[in-house]
Design an enzyme around this catalytic site. Structure first.
Site, mmCIF file in Angstrom:
data_model
loop_
_atom_site.group_PDB
_atom_site.id
_atom_site.type_symbol
_atom_site.label_atom_id
_atom_site.label_comp_id
_atom_site.label_asym_id
_atom_site.label_seq_id
_atom_site.Cartn_x
_atom_site.Cartn_y
_atom_site.Cartn_z
ATOM 1 N N GLU A 76 0.675 -1.354 -0.017
ATOM 2 C CA GLU A 76 0.078 0.097 -0.084
ATOM 3 C C GLU A 76 0.908 1.232 -0.018
ATOM 4 O O GLU A 76 0.648 2.220 -0.891
ATOM 5 C CB GLU A 76 -0.897 0.122 1.159
ATOM 6 C CG GLU A 76 -1.902 1.128 1.160
ATOM 7 C CD GLU A 76 -2.920 1.005 0.420
ATOM 8 O OE1 GLU A 76 -3.039 1.725 -0.785
ATOM 9 O OE2 GLU A 76 -3.967 0.288 0.755
ATOM 10 N N ASP B 48 1.139 4.134 -3.007
ATOM 11 C CA ASP B 48 0.683 5.371 -2.866
ATOM 12 C C ASP B 48 1.980 6.483 -3.173
ATOM 13 O O ASP B 48 1.691 7.306 -3.810
ATOM 14 C CB ASP B 48 0.189 5.582 -1.362
ATOM 15 C CG ASP B 48 -0.950 4.945 -1.295
ATOM 16 O OD1 ASP B 48 -1.589 4.366 -2.013
ATOM 17 O OD2 ASP B 48 -1.632 4.942 -0.151
ATOM 18 N N SER C 290 -6.991 2.491 -4.166
ATOM 19 C CA SER C 290 -5.940 2.948 -3.226
ATOM 20 C C SER C 290 -4.862 3.366 -4.522
ATOM 21 O O SER C 290 -3.752 4.144 -4.088
ATOM 22 C CB SER C 290 -5.184 1.895 -2.337
ATOM 23 O OG SER C 290 -4.786 0.738 -3.183
#
Length: 609
Positions: free
Chosen positions: A302, A306, A520
């Protein structure tokens, strides 16, 4: 005689004034919830375990702050862009002195004084660490250890708490009490890249795809199987734009749950997709003991997704990764048994107290809205409004469960109301449901279609804000009569607001190139486009865009070419096909995906083309 009478009267007076037995403290229930779905009540919480109570005092002037927020965020208002200072915002959320005094007296009655307390700058939050036994006494409640049925994590919570009657109106909420949430990242697909060199070579030589809104009207054919920085730039008409990096612009990414952004992986990503950014890095700001461990095997999918795409798309704009420690699970036999609130409140405390926060911040973590008490959701949402009033744009992933909960597996989704009725209900996510943030849904492929896991729907907590009325009403009017009646709240804040690519993203994780997806990916991608727009505005001497939604919906109505309308796809969940993508706003891709070239001209020419 006179002296005797005087003494007698004095004795009577003193007798009447002498303290009698202490009057019992009468408590009044502040919150009472049904047993939460998915949690099993265990034994009593250890009486000596430490919890940090967060006490929210009322913000009597919040309506005035909201008025300011909408005026400075409306592109057609004379005050557009005249963001408030930190001091001005804090003045508008400061509690009434009587509330501060009453709460202080209550805390002092339990031996808690100023040195024991931590206050927000506006004094609207008070934090204090106490043993469970004292918390139970203060709130006339009983804490238990609750076990999550899915993952076995445990937390200390209660389903009912009270405060003294004289304190009741001076406290909005106290947590941790009734907050049974499970904060999680939104990456839904994760797999090692399987494309062979031959297949890659074939795609590389395939003719480009014609997309009128794209840069040069063409997008590389390879973007149908692998999304890179170049794909995003081409698809969203941002090829050739070079941000200043020296005009005060700044972008931030939040990280939670021990998700670490790896510097070595970032350099591999830059070498592969953004060679001009090689050897550049980002600032790491730890909050509440947050870490960013750099061994490759601890790199977070994650966090890497990002930061690699957000910082790759916006180079050389200064960038920050906020790593916030703490997570809800409590382990009763831990050496230091401390149970925390949701960690994004710790981040919010920090960023609200920052004199110069980034103009754009993206978050890819959320909870099921129904697991968050209404009082808590409203208060956190008000915190986001404070940031918007100061000129900060906040993007949140809309979710990866379609119209269901955040579970991307339809077979294990729990689409039942958490209000004691246990009826089937679509499950929106929070914070995306907050009307003061921008919720970002997902697309896939070129030409773009809605990706099936894109979270969307309608809040059961927040009513539809006025900036959505025209666009969302058109969508609802097109739904066949009775479609999903009772499964969603048509009067609620609609999700998402916009969309971006959300699958097949090529990143580096633990030294290996992988393909990953989820909303995401969409949230930091859209945030990057906003950061580029902010860069253009700041270089032209204009303020940052701030709270985006009034602008986005106004542009969709007046300048539809600012967005690529997505009209194909649906987001199944809860045993239904979900909502369909359609012309205009829809509950899977919102207003559509951004056209940076058009948006840049609009934001530089005061929205007139």
């Amino acid at each position: 005689m006179r002296s005797f009478v005087y003494v007698a009267l004095l004795l009577v007076s003193l007798t009447n004034a002498a303290p009698g037995p202490a009057k019992p403290c009468v408590h009044k229930v502040k919150e009472d919830i049904p047993s939460p779905i998915g949690w099993v009540k265990g034994g009593p919480a250890p009486s000596d375990a430490t919890i940090e109570l967060r006490i929210a005092l009322p913000q009597p002037n919040f309506a005035e702050l909201e008025r300011h927020l909408y005026e400075v965020s409306d592109p057609f208002h004379e005050r557009y862009g005249q963001h408030l200072s930190q001091a001005e915002v804090e003045a508008l959320v400061t509690p009434h002195p009587e509330s501060i005094h009453t709460v202080n007296e209550w805390l002092a009655s339990h031996g808690l004084y100023e040195d024991d307390l931590a206050r927000s700058p506006a004094k609207d939050w008070v934090r204090v660490k106490v043993p469970v036994s004292l918390a139970e006494e203060m709130m006339d409640t009983k804490y238990y250890v609750w076990v999550n049925e899915k993952d076995g994590n445990t937390i200390i919570r209660t389903t009912k708490y009270s405060v003294p009657e004289n304190v009741h109106g001076h406290v909005d909420l106290i947590q941790p009490t009734t907050l049974f949430s499970t904060l999680r990242g939104m990456d839904t697909t994760f797999r090692i890249s399987e494309a062979s060199p031959e297949a890659g070579a074939s795609l590389a030589t395939a003719p480009p795809i014609n997309i009128p809104s794209a840069s040069g009207g063409k997008v590389d054919a390879s973007c149908n199987s692998t999304i890179t920085i170049t794909c995003i730039q081409q698809l969203y008409n941002a090829v050739g734009f070079k941000p200043s990096g020296k005009n005060g612009n700044h972008i931030g990414i939040t990280g939670y749950l021990e998700q670490f952004a790896n510097f070595e992986d970032l350099q591999s990503f830059f070498a592969d997709q953004r060679p001009d950014a090689l050897n550049s890095t980002f600032e790491v700001i730890p909050i509440n003991g947050g870490l960013n461990n750099q061994t490759l095997d601890e790199a977070g999918a994650e966090a890497n997704l990002d930061t690699q795409f957000a910082f790759g798309l916006t180079f050389p704009i200064p960038r920050t990764f906020y790593t916030t420690g703490g997570s809800p699970p409590f382990i009763p036999d831990a050496g230091t048994p401390t149970n925390s609130n949701e960690p994004y409140t710790d981040w919010l405390d920090f960023i609200l107290n920052h004199p110069n926060p980034p103009q754009t911040i993206s978050t890819s973590y959320a909870d099921d809205e129904q697991t968050v008490p209404v009082s808590f959701a409203e208060r956190v949402c008000n915190g986001f409004a404070q940031l918007g009033a100061r000129g900060v744009s906040l993007t949140f992933s809309s979710g990866d469960g379609g119209v269901g909960d955040g579970d991307p597996n339809p077979a294990t989704q729990q689409c039942f109301s958490n209000d004691g009725r246990n009826v089937t209900r679509f499950i929106p996510l929070f914070p995306p449901a907050c009307p003061f943030v921008t919720a970002v849904g997902g697309t896939i492929h070129v030409p773009e279609t809605a990706v099936d896991f894109s979270g969307g729907g309608f809040s059961n907590v927040f009513t539809r804000p006025s900036y959505q009325n025209a666009a969302v009403t058109k969508f609802l009017d097109k739904l066949p009569k009775g479609t999903y009646a009772g499964l969603f709240n048509p009067a609620g804040r609609a999700i998402p607001d916009v969309a971006a690519q959300a699958d097949l993203f090529k990143i580096f994780l633990s030294g290996i190139p992988i393909s990953i997806g989820g909303t995401s990916a969409a949230a930091p991608t859209f945030a990057s486009i906003i950061s580029l727009l902010n860069d253009a505005r700041l270089s032209a001497g204009k303020p940052s865009l701030g709270f985006l939604n009034p602008l986005l919906y106004a542009l969709q109505a007046t300048s539809p070419k600012a967005f690529n309308d997505i009209t194909v796809g649906n987001n199944p969940g809860c045993g239904t096909p979900g909502f369909n993508a359609t012309e205009g706003w829809d509950a899977i891709t919102g207003l559509g995906t951004p056209n940076f070239g058009v948006l840049k001209e609009l934001v530089l020419k005061n929205f007139e083309l």
